[in-house]
Design an enzyme around this catalytic site. Structure first.
Site, PDB file in Angstrom:
ATOM      1  N   CYS A 175     -76.193 -73.982 -47.984  1.00  0.00           N
ATOM      2  CA  CYS A 175     -75.427 -73.410 -46.876  1.00  0.00           C
ATOM      3  C   CYS A 175     -75.799 -71.943 -46.690  1.00  0.00           C
ATOM      4  O   CYS A 175     -75.701 -71.138 -47.635  1.00  0.00           O
ATOM      5  CB  CYS A 175     -73.932 -73.561 -47.152  1.00  0.00           C
ATOM      6  SG  CYS A 175     -72.867 -72.649 -46.020  1.00  0.00           S
ATOM      7  N   VAL A 176     -76.165 -71.550 -45.474  1.00  0.00           N
ATOM      8  CA  VAL A 176     -76.557 -70.182 -45.202  1.00  0.00           C
ATOM      9  C   VAL A 176     -75.388 -69.224 -45.357  1.00  0.00           C
ATOM     10  O   VAL A 176     -75.562 -68.082 -45.828  1.00  0.00           O
ATOM     11  CB  VAL A 176     -77.174 -70.078 -43.787  1.00  0.00           C
ATOM     12  CG1 VAL A 176     -76.151 -70.477 -42.721  1.00  0.00           C
ATOM     13  CG2 VAL A 176     -77.700 -68.680 -43.510  1.00  0.00           C
TER      14      VAL A 176
END
Length: 487
Positions: A175-176
């Site tokens: 997940c960024v």
């Protein structure tokens, strides 16, 4: 003055002296038959007069451009949390409304569609501008780069009961947003570790859970984690265990830079006594709805309400949505049960009764989606419902203005399932027919009713008299012939 003899001269119904008439058995029989026929036809005519008469035509729907249509819905998602469930509206004119909340309510439900808490009527999630420290701001005081304590399914319960305040970051490596939060979370954890040493003070602990790890899958699922990163607040001694065995806790939605995290954590500590219970006089210092909200009590959600849309083709999309969280498409299950889905304003009981009186066929129309369950055996499946709606206008003759013109919509739906690499949704695409059914109540003339009654009585009486006369003359002729043969 006109004498009675002159008045008698215009009598249409001349009387024959009774002594000059002759009764017969055939005449009596025809009289009885005629009487029954008159009664039967009289009843049929009265029933026909009392029966509602309507005219049905198909006309062009001339609703004004820009007129809005109400769409009511009640849909349950047993595997999608209310935390991120969004109701969006799109149409071909370019209108886009995301996460409508004013006319929508959400209720947490379990996998058996039972409510497990109060309704959730909150606005949009706070807009986060700082998803983490800027480059250069997240340098840790300690060089190992790890400040938050790693929790797993084996030790989570122990640490959640050991510390008065436990802040947990549920993250996924891919997940960024989790990647951007990691430096500031680790730095905040080290700062708080220095100020509130777990071995000496022990009032707060910042921890993390890797939801992408297979060993933590059940732990993240039991806490209803569906978006990454999710920050939860656990308080020992304050959490209330509900009937399902879960503790009530909260979610943090504030800024994600280290300074904001440390400031928020310190306010939590200041509002908590040494025993772990909240200090009521200081609780307002951290009771900010724009920063934290109750965490979801279940992994399911029922959304109900309505949306006002323009009378053009469009769609209502229900999906997990957030501007500061990532979702794993492989873990989102959009199975849902449609309790109701209808077009147009809801009619009152009296109005609906009037509509079905004039156009009873609508009472037997079952909406294609209502009462149906759409289940996917696995995640990452989009459900696409295509709805074609047609309006029926019913014009009543009742004097009340509320009953002059009644509108009712019916529709047919075609559903499909599609598996893609994107986050799945439940889409309700609708298209309104340019034609409409116009049902008008036709009035009946009372004078016409009386004319028919007179025609029935006079016609039956006359026909029966003619038949009786013909039969009587035929019998007399036969007798004369028989008498002639004898002589």
């Amino acid at each position: 003055m006109i004498s009675s003899s002159k008045l008698k001269a215009i009598d249409f119904y001349r009387k024959i002296p009774r002594d000059l008439t002759e009764a017969s058995l055939t005449g009596a029989g025809f009289s009885i038959i005629a009487a029954f026929a008159i009664i039967f036809l009289f009843g049929m005519e009265v029933s026909s007069y009392l029966t509602v008469a309507t005219t049905t035509t198909v006309v062009v729907d001339r609703s004004k451009n820009g007129e809005h249509l109400r769409i009511d819905f009640n849909v349950s998602f047993p595997r999608l949390s209310c935390e991120f469930l969004s109701v969006d509206v799109h149409d071909v004119l370019g209108t886009v409304r995301q996460n409508i909340t004013k006319t929508v309510r959400k209720y947490p439900i379990d996998t058996n569609f039972r409510r497990v808490g109060q309704d959730i009527h909150v606005g949009h999630l706070p807009a986060i501008t700082n998803h983490g420290d800027q480059p250069g701001e997240g340098e840790l005081a300690v060089g190992d780069g790890e400040g938050a304590f790693e929790l797993t399914v084996e030790n989570f319960e122990r640490y959640s009961h050991e510390f008065p305040i436990l802040l947990v970051n549920y993250y996924a490596e891919w997940c960024v947003y989790s990647q951007r939060l990691k430096p500031s979370w680790e730095k905040a954890a080290q700062i708080l570790h220095e100020r509130y040493n777990p071995d000496d003070d022990g009032r707060i602990l910042l921890a993390k859970v890797d939801c992408a790890a297979a060993k933590n899958t059940m732990l993240c699922r039991s806490h209803h984690i569906q978006g990454y990163p999710s920050i939860r607040i656990f308080r020992k001694g304050q959490d209330i265990r509900d009937q399902y065995g879960h503790y009530d806790h909260e979610s943090y939605y504030g800024e994600r830079d280290s300074d904001s995290l440390v400031t928020f954590a310190e306010k939590l500590v200041e509002a908590t006594t040494d025993t772990g219970t909240p200090a009521l006089e200081d609780k307002s210092a951290v009771d900010n709805s724009t920063v934290k909200r109750p965490a979801p009590k279940s992994g399911g959600c029922r959304v109900e309400g309505f949306a006002l849309v323009k009378k053009v083709p469009g769609s209502i999309v229900m999906a997990a949505r957030s501007t500061s969280h990532s979702f794993d498409a492989a873990k989102i299950n959009m199975s849902h049960y449609v309790q109701s889905f209808s077009f147009g304003r809801k009619l009152s009981y009296r109005m609906a009764k009037e509509v079905y009186r004039l156009y009873p066929i609508l009472d037997n129309v079952q909406e294609s989606l209502t009462g149906r369950m759409y289940t996917s055996p696995h995640e990452n499946v989009t459900f696409d419902h295509y709805l074609q709606a047609v309006k029926t206008e019913v014009v009543s003759l009742k004097s009340s203005k509320d009953f002059k013109l009644l509108e009712e919509y019916s529709y047919v739906a075609h559903s499909a399932e599609l598996q893609t690499g994107e986050v799945p949704v439940a889409k309700f695409q609708y298209e309104l027919s340019p034609m409409q059914v116009l049902v008008s109540e036709a009035s009946k003339s009372f004078s016409h009713f009386l004319t028919n009654l007179c025609a029935i009585i006079g016609g039956v009486f006359t026909v029966a008299g003619l038949i009786d006369s013909m039969l009587h003359n035929a019998i007399r002729m036969v007798r004369k012939v028989e008498l002639g043969k004898q002589y």
